[in-house]
Design a protein around this motif. Structure first.
Motif, mmCIF file in Angstrom:
data_model
loop_
_atom_site.group_PDB
_atom_site.id
_atom_site.type_symbol
_atom_site.label_atom_id
_atom_site.label_comp_id
_atom_site.label_asym_id
_atom_site.label_seq_id
_atom_site.Cartn_x
_atom_site.Cartn_y
_atom_site.Cartn_z
ATOM 1 N N GLU A 185 -8.091 3.273 0.090
ATOM 2 C CA GLU A 185 -7.086 2.949 -0.921
ATOM 3 C C GLU A 185 -6.379 1.639 -0.576
ATOM 4 O O GLU A 185 -6.134 0.802 -1.463
ATOM 5 C CB GLU A 185 -6.064 4.069 -1.055
ATOM 6 C CG GLU A 185 -5.051 3.774 -2.138
ATOM 7 C CD GLU A 185 -4.066 4.901 -2.387
ATOM 8 O OE1 GLU A 185 -3.290 4.789 -3.358
ATOM 9 O OE2 GLU A 185 -4.070 5.887 -1.619
ATOM 10 N N ALA A 186 -6.059 1.440 0.707
ATOM 11 C CA ALA A 186 -5.414 0.183 1.101
ATOM 12 C C ALA A 186 -6.322 -1.006 0.812
ATOM 13 O O ALA A 186 -5.867 -2.046 0.321
ATOM 14 C CB ALA A 186 -5.058 0.235 2.587
ATOM 15 N N ARG B 233 -6.279 -1.653 -2.932
ATOM 16 C CA ARG B 233 -5.052 -2.334 -3.361
ATOM 17 C C ARG B 233 -5.116 -3.833 -3.039
ATOM 18 O O ARG B 233 -4.665 -4.672 -3.827
ATOM 19 C CB ARG B 233 -3.837 -1.710 -2.671
ATOM 20 C CG ARG B 233 -3.609 -0.237 -2.988
ATOM 21 C CD ARG B 233 -3.011 -0.036 -4.343
ATOM 22 N NE ARG B 233 -2.772 1.378 -4.630
ATOM 23 C CZ ARG B 233 -2.344 1.836 -5.797
ATOM 24 N NH1 ARG B 233 -2.128 0.992 -6.793
ATOM 25 N NH2 ARG B 233 -2.156 3.126 -5.985
ATOM 26 N N THR B 234 -5.673 -4.153 -1.867
ATOM 27 C CA THR B 234 -5.850 -5.568 -1.520
ATOM 28 C C THR B 234 -6.799 -6.244 -2.499
ATOM 29 O O THR B 234 -6.556 -7.372 -2.954
ATOM 30 C CB THR B 234 -6.392 -5.699 -0.085
ATOM 31 O OG1 THR B 234 -5.435 -5.159 0.828
ATOM 32 C CG2 THR B 234 -6.650 -7.152 0.271
ATOM 33 N N HIS C 237 -3.462 -3.613 7.277
ATOM 34 C CA HIS C 237 -3.971 -3.637 5.899
ATOM 35 C C HIS C 237 -5.050 -4.686 5.706
ATOM 36 O O HIS C 237 -5.923 -4.541 4.851
ATOM 37 C CB HIS C 237 -2.818 -3.910 4.930
ATOM 38 C CG HIS C 237 -2.210 -5.266 5.109
ATOM 39 N ND1 HIS C 237 -1.294 -5.535 6.114
ATOM 40 C CD2 HIS C 237 -2.391 -6.433 4.446
ATOM 41 C CE1 HIS C 237 -0.931 -6.803 6.041
ATOM 42 N NE2 HIS C 237 -1.578 -7.373 5.049
ATOM 43 N N ALA D 110 -8.469 -3.103 6.409
ATOM 44 C CA ALA D 110 -8.602 -1.756 5.862
ATOM 45 C C ALA D 110 -10.043 -1.398 5.533
ATOM 46 O O ALA D 110 -10.489 -0.271 5.795
ATOM 47 C CB ALA D 110 -7.719 -1.617 4.621
ATOM 48 N N HIS E 276 -7.400 6.984 3.280
ATOM 49 C CA HIS E 276 -6.186 6.154 3.400
ATOM 50 C C HIS E 276 -6.544 4.669 3.437
ATOM 51 O O HIS E 276 -5.943 3.852 2.710
ATOM 52 C CB HIS E 276 -5.431 6.551 4.667
ATOM 53 C CG HIS E 276 -4.319 5.611 5.028
ATOM 54 N ND1 HIS E 276 -3.109 5.602 4.369
ATOM 55 C CD2 HIS E 276 -4.250 4.622 5.963
ATOM 56 C CE1 HIS E 276 -2.337 4.660 4.882
ATOM 57 N NE2 HIS E 276 -3.001 4.051 5.857
ATOM 58 N N HIS E 277 -7.514 4.297 4.252
ATOM 59 C CA HIS E 277 -7.860 2.882 4.376
ATOM 60 C C HIS E 277 -8.667 2.379 3.179
ATOM 61 O O HIS E 277 -8.576 1.194 2.824
ATOM 62 C CB HIS E 277 -8.621 2.655 5.680
ATOM 63 C CG HIS E 277 -7.758 2.793 6.901
ATOM 64 N ND1 HIS E 277 -6.718 1.939 7.177
ATOM 65 C CD2 HIS E 277 -7.765 3.716 7.902
ATOM 66 C CE1 HIS E 277 -6.130 2.307 8.301
ATOM 67 N NE2 HIS E 277 -6.738 3.379 8.766
#
Length: 783
Positions: free
Chosen positions: A550-551, A554-555, A526, A529, A547-548
């Motif tokens: 979104e990760a 979020r970070t 993460h 990402a 996918h990455h």
């Protein structure tokens, strides 16, 4: 030998206890592993030390390629001024190992104490052609910083003008004098970058240095929101404890914490913070840079930021506005680098070719390159490779006389240099250009499908010849193994290589490198990402890119970097639109829309049209899925939009729907539903009904259970209920009870450790005091 002894081989002396290398009274900069290699060889003099023995001594229980060891020996020879063809210190025994050939004697620490007790001789400033005035100016600013006057300096200029070379020379002199320095690199992205990337890199390197436990301690005490982003610096147990402390952190808290930690650190020792290539910086890093410059508290801090002038000047880059505003208020300085003059070019040529009479060649070089240092170096390399300075040189000749030709652009010159490489070396460089400006030999080997030892040997050879690469430490992410890290000498080298790749090969390399990095990062995937998202997007693998992305978003949200989060989420939604419509894709879009709504609420305000669009789409998606909290929070987002817009009837309908959903489903959502249900009732003048809903929200609220909702979806339900309940009670004729709820809201806001929550509570407190005619108390709340 005991650890408290000194080993002397004149004019050098090894202090084994403090891991220092001295030349007479000057301490020389040498990194940890090269020092360990030198110490082992010097303490086993006059005998052959096999490579296997040396590796076991320096890297126990770790696999290390021979190329890495050769690189460290080469680095040591450069420091010692040793010639491998005629060695005075380290002799290579072909295919076997090394022998330390200098006469050695050992002395105790008391025997040499007198040589260290006196004042150390002033370090000679490193030679840098044509930049004496700039180095002197940096030194003057650093003297100001040492006296407690914080300094922020921007070193600017076009590509190849020598910004990094200037900063490197300044840092070498400062670090040799024992100054603490931290360095971070901004990375060119094809989309939104990772929030605070160069600062986290700088802090990670600073905290990882030997003897830097005070850095970790300062971060733990004063900047836990930053320490939680640097898990490599602390144990798992410490990390979990820090995570509990930073719940509810905001962007403002992060800015304040790091500024305070820097002030604590610089009270003990001056700090040099270097941030390179700010033209590629994320917005959050620039905000923090501005915050550090604006602080009024004293700090022995010098921040140096480099950037390419054309890339900032030609567009609406935020750095331009920030730098201009800081300059207007006298909070920063700009050191703009100009092209070298004819004399400086001549000096460079004289240093490089001391045995040649160069005549007017310096003027000709200057005319051809317009004094750009990188262009000068590459052009001289180019002509040297064609034998001009070896076979045909006539000191009075002009360029046309020797028929050398001048490539039209620096790009052409770099391409000509690349054409002279062996195909295997060029393939390594091309793959490395896809990894990034700094890379691991393991990543390149994986991309090419070759043995890591072969790739490392080619990188070592290029770095040893000063071609395109330089060593940059080691990469220990893979368990039980260490790979060499390298960096391009200049970003333009990487740019030419990368742009020269065919689209299909570039995509293939991106996919392979992304796959290798996913596996190598393991549980820390993460943290990389944003970088992985670039590899998979450029590798035409949109599902993994989404996918990455979104990760990474979020970070960014966890770091309160909502500008970056919005950009990352927007890009993820664009890529998702190209994927087939499946239930999995719909769930992914719902997750992205909800995160986007929260980010937009925070940055654009509740009534922004983008907020409505994000939550309306989330509501539409969630209707076609199994019942869950997604639909609830999508409706809650729409409620906030219509309530702030003044559409109280529609807000009331939505709040009633939220109450039904919470009552029939997850009871943890009830405090949210009741706190929101009271707001339109209050606005419509239905005070008794509003009080009932808000009091239920307060009664059901549990801090440990419900406060995380405020971090993920916006407002804290307890704070909302308390604040608006105070208003309802005031209008109902209960001012004392209203004030009591305001105080309770203030206490909860402090527990949430969120500045915007504290401000929210104080504003209600001021409102109540104004209504009571208590002007002084109202003023205190406003302050």
């Amino acid at each position: 030998m005991h650890a408290d002894t000194f080993v002397e081989f004149p004019p050098f002396r090894l202090d084994l206890a403090n891991q220092e290398l001295w030349r007479d009274s000057d301490r020389l900069p040498v990194r940890g592993k090269p020092f360990a290699v030198l110490a082992y060889l010097a303490t086993h003099p006059a005998r052959l030390v096999l490579r296997e023995e040396l590796v076991r001594a320096v890297w126990p229980d770790t696999h290390v390629g021979e190329g890495l060891l050769r690189g460290y020996v080469r680095e040591l020879r450069a420091i010692l001024g040793d010639d491998p063809a005629s060695p005075r210190f380290i002799e290579t025994v072909a295919r076997r190992g090394y022998r330390f050939v200098a006469p050695v004697r050992s002395r105790s620490d008391r025997a040499v104490a007198d040589t260290r007790a006196g004042p150390r001789a002033e370090q000679a400033r490193p030679s840098l052609v044509g930049r004496d005035a700039e180095l002197e100016q940096l030194e003057r600013w650093f003297e100001d910083a040492k006296a407690g006057v914080r300094r922020v300096v921007f070193v600017s200029g076009e590509a190849g003008i020598g910004k990094t070379a200037l900063v490197d020379a300044f840092l070498r002199a400062a670090e040799a004098d024992g100054v603490r320095a931290a360095r971070g690199q901004c990375v060119e992205h094809f989309g939104a970058g990772e929030a605070y990337l160069p600062l986290l890199e700088a802090l990670g390197r600073l905290g990882g240095l030997p003897g830097s436990r005070d850095v970790v301690a300062a971060l733990a005490r004063h900047a836990p929101t930053w320490l939680v982003e640097l898990p490599a610096l602390i144990t798992d147990a410490e990390l979990e404890a820090v995570r509990l402390r930073v719940q509810g952190a905001t962007r403002e808290r992060m800015l304040r914490e790091l500024a305070e930690a820097v002030e604590v650190l610089t009270a003990a020792k001056p700090l040099l913070l270097v941030l390179e290539d700010l033209q590629w910086s994320d917005h959050s890093t620039l905000d923090l840079l501005s915050s550090l410059a604006r602080r009024r508290e004293p700090a022995r801090l010098l921040v140096i930021g480099t950037y390419r002038t054309p890339e900032v000047a030609r567009g609406a880059h935020p750095l331009g506005a920030i730098a201009q505003e800081l300059k207007v208020h006298g909070l920063c300085a700009d050191l703009a680098l100009r092209a070298l003059g004819v004399e400086a070019v001549g000096e460079y040529l004289a240093d490089r070719f001391p045995d040649k009479q160069l005549g007017h060649f310096g003027r000709s070089i200057h005319q051809a390159t317009e004094g750009n240092p990188l262009f000068v170096v590459n052009l001289v390399d180019y002509w040297t490779s064609r034998g001009v300075l070896v076979e045909h040189w006539n000191p009075d000749a002009q360029l046309t006389d020797v028929g050398t030709g001048v490539p039209d652009t620096l790009r052409q010159m770099i391409e000509r240099q690349l054409d002279r490489l062996a195909p295997e070396a060029r393939r390594v460089l091309e793959a490395a250009s896809v990894v990034g400006s700094e890379f691991s030999s393991a990543a390149v080997a994986s991309a090419l499908g070759e043995r890591e030892e072969l790739v490392e040997e080619r990188c070592e050879e290029l770095a040893g010849r000063g071609l395109f690469l330089r060593p940059s430490g080691v990469d220990a992410r893979a368990a039980g193994a260490v790979a060499g890290r390298y960096a391009f000498l200049h970003g333009l080298y990487r740019q030419v290589l990368y742009q020269g790749l065919s689209p299909t090969r570039r995509a293939r390399l991106h996919r392979r490198i992304g796959g290798w990095q996913e596996a190598a990062c393991g549980a820390l995937v993460h943290a990389h990402a944003a970088e992985l998202a670039v590899h998979f997007e450029q590798g035409h693998d949109p599902a993994r890119a989404v996918h990455h992305l979104e990760a990474a978003a979020r970070t960014a949200m966890r770091r309160q970097a909502y500008h970056e989060a919005i950009a990352l989420l927007g890009r993820a939604l664009e890529l998702l639109a190209d994927l087939p419509e499946t239930p999995a894709a719909a769930r992914r879009e719902l997750s992205l829309r909800m995160a986007l709504g929260t980010s937009l609420l925070t940055t654009r305000g509740y009534a922004a049209p983008e907020v409505q669009r994000a939550y309306a789409r989330a509501q539409e998606l969630s209707r076609h899925m199994e019942a869950g909290p997604e639909l609830f929070f999508a409706l809650a987002g729409l409620f906030r939009f219509f309530f702030v817009r003044g559409n109280l009837e529609l807000a009331r309908e939505l709040s009633e729907q939220l109450l039904r959903m919470a009552s029939a489903g997850d009871d943890s959502l009830l405090p949210v539903a009741h706190s929101l249900a009271g707001l339109p009732l209050l606005g419509l003048g239905e005070l008794a009904a509003a009080r009932t809903q808000l009091e239920r929200g307060v009664a059901l609220y549990d801090f440990e259970r419900h406060s995380p909702l405020s971090r993920e979806h916006g407002d804290d339900p307890g704070l909302t209920a308390l604040a608006f309940l105070a208003i309802a009670l005031w209008f109902a004729g209960y001012p004392e009870r209203a004030l009591a709820y305001v105080r309770e809201a203030r206490d909860l806001a402090q527990r949430l450790a969120a500045p915007y929550s504290v401000a929210f509570a104080h504003s209600f407190s001021a409102w109540v005091h104004v209504r009571r005619g208590e002007a002084a108390l109202a003023q205190a709340s406003c302050d």
